[in-house]
Every structure is written in structure tokens, then in C-alpha cells.
Scaffold this motif. Sequence first.
Motif, PDB file in Angstrom:
ATOM      1  N   ASN A  22       0.841  -1.190   0.000  1.00 48.13           N
ATOM      2  CA  ASN A  22       0.000   0.000   0.000  1.00 48.13           C
ATOM      3  C   ASN A  22       0.877   1.241   0.000  1.00 48.13           C
ATOM      4  O   ASN A  22       1.666   1.442   0.910  1.00 48.13           O
ATOM      5  CB  ASN A  22      -0.903  -0.009   1.235  1.00 48.13           C
ATOM      6  N   GLN A  81      -0.218  10.410  -1.003  1.00 46.25           N
ATOM      7  CA  GLN A  81       0.344  11.750  -0.778  1.00 46.25           C
ATOM      8  C   GLN A  81       1.869  11.760  -0.857  1.00 46.25           C
ATOM      9  O   GLN A  81       2.487  12.818  -0.857  1.00 46.25           O
ATOM     10  CB  GLN A  81      -0.100  12.288   0.590  1.00 46.25           C
ATOM     11  N   LYS A  82       2.469  10.579  -0.943  1.00 48.42           N
ATOM     12  CA  LYS A  82       3.931  10.466  -0.993  1.00 48.42           C
ATOM     13  C   LYS A  82       4.432  10.952  -2.352  1.00 48.42           C
ATOM     14  O   LYS A  82       3.938  10.509  -3.392  1.00 48.42           O
ATOM     15  CB  LYS A  82       4.346   9.014  -0.764  1.00 48.42           C
ATOM     16  N   ASP A  91       1.209   5.318   0.091  1.00 46.19           N
ATOM     17  CA  ASP A  91       0.501   6.537   0.472  1.00 46.19           C
ATOM     18  C   ASP A  91       0.355   7.430  -0.761  1.00 46.19           C
ATOM     19  O   ASP A  91       1.345   7.817  -1.376  1.00 46.19           O
ATOM     20  CB  ASP A  91       1.280   7.269   1.570  1.00 46.19           C
TER      21      ASP A  91
END
Length: 84
Positions: free
Chosen positions: A2, A6-7, A4
Motif C-alpha cells: 500500500n 500523498q507520498k 501513500d
Amino acid sequence: MNIDPQKPLLQLNVGEFLDLLKNSATEKKYEYGLKGLAKMLGCSRSKASVIKSTGILDEAIVQNGNLIIIDKDKALQLLAQNKK
């Protein structure tokens, strides 16, 4: 894995990047020409031509002159409906 959302892309490690590529890859949905139809059906070009000429696959095939485009999913669905 998984990741992120927003990374930032530049902060992904190699494993995360490869997982992202693997998950975003889609299967080719079209085949082209009698050669493509034969490859899809696992038969010779001549047999593919015979199958095409029956009209069973007409809904899955777009043809303009010599250009033939086959929607793989639709063609397989039509063949399944018209088993002999």
C-alpha cells in the motif's frame, strides 16, 4: 504493498515503484488483423478467416478496408455464446 497517495513520486523506493507499475499496467484489449485474431484464438490465419466470415464476431470487429480491429473481450464473449 500500500503506497501513500500523498507520498511524492521521487520518494518511492524501487519496490514501491515496481508495484505501482505492475498495478497500473492493463492488458491489451484489442487485436489487429487476421493474424491478431488467429493469435487470440490459437488457430491458423485461414481458420481465423473462416471464423470471421461466419458473422459470429461481427459485433466485436470494426473493419475499414483492410484494417481490422477486434475487441478481445467482446469476441470471446460472442464465441462463448455461439458454441457448437
